[in-house]
Design a protein around this motif. Structure first.
Motif, PDB file in Angstrom:
ATOM      1  N   TYR A 180     -11.669   2.546  -8.856  1.00 20.98           N
ATOM      2  CA  TYR A 180     -11.829   4.002  -8.944  1.00 20.98           C
ATOM      3  C   TYR A 180     -11.034   4.561 -10.119  1.00 20.98           C
ATOM      4  CZ  TYR A 180     -12.400   8.804  -7.230  1.00 20.98           C
ATOM      5  OH  TYR A 180     -12.713  10.131  -7.094  1.00 20.98           O
ATOM      6  N   LEU A 210     -18.863   2.372  -5.981  1.00 24.49           N
ATOM      7  CA  LEU A 210     -18.273   3.656  -6.369  1.00 24.49           C
ATOM      8  C   LEU A 210     -19.136   4.388  -7.387  1.00 24.49           C
ATOM      9  CD1 LEU A 210     -14.549   2.533  -6.491  1.00 24.49           C
ATOM     10  CD2 LEU A 210     -15.491   4.317  -5.012  1.00 24.49           C
ATOM     11  N   GLU A 327      -6.150   9.374  -5.590  1.00 25.79           N
ATOM     12  CA  GLU A 327      -7.306   8.480  -5.573  1.00 25.79           C
ATOM     13  C   GLU A 327      -7.348   7.656  -4.295  1.00 25.79           C
ATOM     14  OE1 GLU A 327      -7.683   8.029 -10.431  1.00 25.79           O
ATOM     15  OE2 GLU A 327      -6.466   6.620  -9.270  1.00 25.79           O
ATOM     16  N   LEU A 331     -10.435   7.535  -1.507  1.00 19.58           N
ATOM     17  CA  LEU A 331     -11.058   6.282  -1.076  1.00 19.58           C
ATOM     18  C   LEU A 331     -11.001   6.125   0.443  1.00 19.58           C
ATOM     19  CD1 LEU A 331      -9.666   4.014  -3.904  1.00 19.58           C
ATOM     20  CD2 LEU A 331     -12.086   4.471  -3.480  1.00 19.58           C
TER      21      LEU A 331
END
Length: 395
Positions: A180, A210, A327, A331
């Motif tokens: 990511y 992703l 991040e 996730l």
């Protein structure tokens, strides 16, 4: 010792763990059953480990393959100044398990929760930047053990009965957060054509998923025999790594002569120039700068590139190791809501980690996704269903 509240039964004084005793081969990994049980400090939880995903960084750290000055140096992460990998160390970053005790300041209501670790050892509390990357299993003991003490705020509850513990470990932050961060660093947007190199591994399979989550179009570079599985995972097309000299031709055929917008690279080495070729062959067709995001070098740690190609074509290069707290939170939300799916190749017992390491290095045809390590005491409940057959584990 910090006060700790304990769940249903009294905890043992010792545990089984695999200790890394120094840089070198798998012989430096020593299995012991008399390791002192950790105790959760303030703000920590003690987790009974049920599954920990294996990552390439485990091998690279063991072998000392992280030089930053001398290419011949045997070294590991030292972004904060002094090395943090000391021996003996318990490796294993992508940890899943259940909270069995809590340290001071942690709600006892967390007892019994199943969670997934955000594997980073953060230098500070900033949510949007991580400048001195380090991680559990490297700068602090990780999950190749029966128990581990972890920060409560980084052990995220994932209450999804449809995900087995081994499957959840296969979605660990070491791969998914790195993937990511590769994308956020390069500003990947919906509709963009993105090449994923090293597509069959943990970071590669995470990148493919992703890209689809954010609306980008992933193209995979891998061995030809893995094309059906990668397409099923979400790859728009799969380019044959065995024909890397023809990459531009393969890209043109798949995209209708349009260049790739960005490359998420885990390979490096002599292939780097080919990846740049695939982004710059028609600059008039571009609407953004070519972007190369790098988080690995499985094809070689050195690449020879003409700097004129970089600055005249305005290629933007992003070096990526770990991601940020923000991040990780995103996730975890995508995992909880089922937008990301596990790609689990198989499981090994903790006591069989030597063989798991050898299998991981020699992986080839048919390998896709992650290998997970399960403590022997948890094997029947959390590992046996995902065991590789005897023929595969003897490879």
């Amino acid at each position: 010792m910090a006060h700790a509240s304990v769940s249903e039964t009294t905890l043992p004084a010792t545990m089984s763990a695999m200790l890394l005793t120094g840089h070198g081969g798998v012989d430096r990994l020593v299995y012991r059953d008399d390791v002192t049980l950790p105790s959760p400090g303030p703000g920590q939880v003690l987790v009974r480990v049920t599954a920990t995903a294996k990552n390439n960084t485990d091998r690279k750290a063991r072998e000392g393959l992280y030089p930053t000055k001398d290419k011949e140096e045997v070294a590991s992460f030292a972004m904060g100044g002094s090395p943090t990998l000391t021996f003996p160390r318990i490796q294993g970053a992508d940890i899943v398990g259940r909270v069995v005790a809590v340290g001071d300041g942690v709600d006892v209501g967390r007892l019994g929760e199943r969670g997934l670790l955000d594997f980073n050892l953060y230098a500070d509390s900033r949510p949007d930047i991580n400048l001195t990357p380090d991680y559990y299993g490297h700068g602090a003991d990780g999950g190749f053990a029966e128990y581990v003490a972890l920060p409560s705020d980084q052990f995220h509850l994932v209450d999804k009965p449809d995900l087995a513990d081994a499957e959840l470990a296969a979605m660990g932050m070491c791969s998914y957060q790195t993937a990511y961060h590769m994308m956020t660093s390069a500003g990947v947007k919906a509709g963009e054509r993105v090449l994923v190199t090293g597509a069959s591994g943990g970071v590669g399979t995470a990148l493919i998923q992703l890209c689809r989550v954010v609306g980008a179009i992933p193209y995979a570079l891998s061995q030809a025999d893995k094309a059906p599985a990668l397409k099923a995972l979400g790859a728009e097309a799969v380019f044959d790594r065995g024909e890397i000299a023809e990459l531009e031709r393969q890209v043109r055929a798949a995209t209708g002569d349009r260049p790739l917008d960005a490359v998420m690279d885990l390979v490096g080495g002599e292939m780097t120039d080919r990846f740049i070729d695939a982004m710059i062959f028609d600059m008039k067709a571009r609407t953004t700068y070519p972007r190369l995001s790098i988080a690995g070098a499985s094809g070689g740690n050195l690449s020879e590139i003409m700097w004129t190609r970089i600055y005249l074509y305005q290629v933007q290069i992003f070096g990526v190791s770990h991601g940020t707290r923000d991040e990780a939170a995103q996730l975890i939300e995508w995992i909880r809501t089922g937008q990301l799916k596990p790609v689990l190749h198989g499981a090994f017992r903790l006591s069989d980690l030597h063989r798991a390491e050898e299998y991981f290095v020699d992986r080839g045809k048919g390998f896709l996704g992650k290998i997970v390590i399960v403590p022997d005491a948890q094997w029947e409940a959390h590992g046996a269903a995902f065991a590789l057959d005897a023929g595969a584990t003897d490879a």
